[in-house]
Design an enzyme around this catalytic site. Structure first.
Site: not given
Length: 507
Positions: A51-54
């Protein structure tokens, strides 16, 4: 005695299973309950490694964990790899990444959803509000200076009588604001140091004017808009970290300037934008987006912009229905921006609806290609039953649906009463149809009453066939009765969905 030693050794082994990475506890199903017993107040991030946001949250989350640990706080930060600990993720209703929940007092039931920003200060302030007093008691100048120095924004109430009605109203206000620290003082030296002559409220910040003094009757109803209007910079950059503040705030009208930071005239554009912002504080949020950043390309696409078309200005309202506006004059100077915003606040602007040109071969294949310019003519043709997929090119669920949708078109290609079509909703907008998630499937039955039916059945060829053959009755619902589990189309792309759980992709 031997039995006691064995018990202690086992307990130590269990505790040792709770490892740490950069001051963040690493939790699994096997040690989750033990962690709640050992650390009664834990903020837990459920994440996916891809996950990029993670990934973007990692440094700020670790920084917040280190800040709390250095202070000797009993609050700890933890993380769970939800892709490895699927049972644990399911237990706590994880439906997107990252999902962050706060477990207070060692209680496993009903954890509180984290609702503030994704910078270390935001996380720490939110947690302190959840576990301590809403407003910190400030007894001297040093303590007050530390609160101001340690935070991007801090709100301090100056009251000679801490039991006064004004002081109580201030504390009530503090209780309702999660992401900003509040302090309260009655100390004469503090009044003198900050040049406060009478009871009042001051917002201190590390940008723009540096401080704002509230002028009016002190009440929660009056203080909240004052704080909301002044807690953000006049112009704020859109990033992973600032997105929750931007989209979670009270101001739902946003003007965006898309400009590459590397441009020679970047600072001049920013100065003009900031000058225009001064007159719309608390009414319109002024945001700039670096158009060269790869992660921002989806936002440009959402507004129908390309890199080479920047710098550019757009305005959007984030109410129940998102509405976009484009200025007639593209020159970025304060005078033009002020005129554009004034016309918006006076209700004089018409929405900007995007449309691609009609492809020459739009009706060549069994699945017809619709754009804004031919939508009305096809969708509301009184002689046709029209079934349309509203999709986004980047949407994983749309890609999965594509071959089935093509099969459906092939099946009904010889039925002159049925049209199977699709429309790229990232490049085409329709005033009469609002799309909130991808893919969205809508049926436009034949007739003159412009009826619209949402498809909520199985996404299979058999399901679609039964729906069409039943005239939109089997698997349908009146437009507007959306699936409770569908996700709203969000400009900030705040969370990445788990395709095994979610039925829609978010923007």
């Amino acid at each position: 005695m031997l039995k006691l030693l064995v018990v202690c050794a086992l307990a130590a082994m269990i505790t040792a299973e709770i490892t740490e990475e950069d001051d963040v506890l690493v939790l699994k199903k096997s040690n989750f309950e033990e962690a709640l017993k050992t650390y009664p107040n834990i903020l837990v991030e459920f994440y996916a490694p891809w996950c990029g946001h993670c990934k973007a949250l990692v440094p700020e989350y670790a920084k917040a964990a280190g800040m709390l640990k250095a202070e000797g706080s009993d609050i700890r930060l933890a993380k769970v790899d939800a892709t490895e600990e699927a049972e644990l993720a399911q237990e706590f209703g994880v439906r997107g990444y990252p999902t962050i929940k706060f477990f207070k007092g060692g209680e496993k039931e009903n954890p509180k959803e984290y609702s503030a920003g994704r910078q270390a200060d935001d996380i720490v302030n939110w947690l302190k509000k959840r576990t301590g007093p809403a407003a910190i008691s400030l007894s001297d100048v040093t303590q007050t200076e530390s609160l101001i120095a340690d935070n991007e924004v801090a709100v301090i109430g100056f009251f000679k009588d801490l039991e006064s009605e004004d002081a109580k109203a201030f504390v009530k206000t503090a209780e309702s604001v999660d992401d900003i620290p509040f302090g309260i003082t009655s100390d004469d030296a503090v009044f003198s140091k900050f040049e406060v002559a009478k009871d009042g409220v001051v917002l201190f910040k590390k940008f723009d004017e540096g401080r704002n003094t509230f002028d009016g009757e002190i009440s929660k109803e009056n203080l909240l808009p004052f704080i909301k209007a002044n807690q953000l910079p006049l112009v704020i950059e859109f990033t992973e970290q600032t997105a929750p503040k931007i989209f979670g705030g009270e101001i739902k009208s946003h003007i965006l300037m898309f400009v590459p930071k590397t441009a020679k005239d970047f600072q001049d554009k920013m100065d003009q934008f900031k000058k225009a912002a001064e007159g719309f504080k608390g009414k319109i949020l002024f945001i700039f987006i670096d158009s060269d950043v790869d992660d921002n390309q989806r936002i440009l696409e959402f507004f129908g912009l390309k890199k080479e078309e920047c710098p550019a200005i757009r305005l959007i309202t984030l109410e129940e229905e998102m509405t976009k506006y484009r200025p007639e004059n593209s020159e970025i100077i304060a005078e033009n921006i002020i005129s554009f915003c004034t016309a918006f606040t006076e209700g004089k602007l018409k929405p900007h609806l995007m449309s691609q040109d009609i492809p020459e071969d739009w009706d060549k294949n069994p699945v017809k290609v619709l754009v804004g310019k031919n939508f009305e003519e096809v969708a509301f043709n009184p002689a046709k039953n029209v079934f349309i997929e509203f999709y986004a090119p980047w949407c994983g669920h749309c890609k999965q649906l594509a071959p089935i949708w093509d099969q459906l078109g092939e099946k009904f290609k010889d039925d002159t009463s049925v049209v199977v079509a699709k429309m790229d909703s990232t490049a085409n907008e329709i005033e009469s149809v609002k799309v909130h998630s991808f893919p969205t499937l809508k049926f436009f039955p034949a007739g003159d009453d412009r009826k619209v039916i949402d498809y909520n059945g199985e996404r299979t060829l058999d399901g679609f066939t039964k729906f069409l053959e039943s005239g939109g009755k089997e698997g349908g619902a009146p437009a507007g009765d959306e699936d409770e589990e569908s996700n709203d189309l969000e400009l900030d792309d705040a969370e990445e969905d788990d395709s095994d759980v979610e039925e829609h992709d978010e923007l």
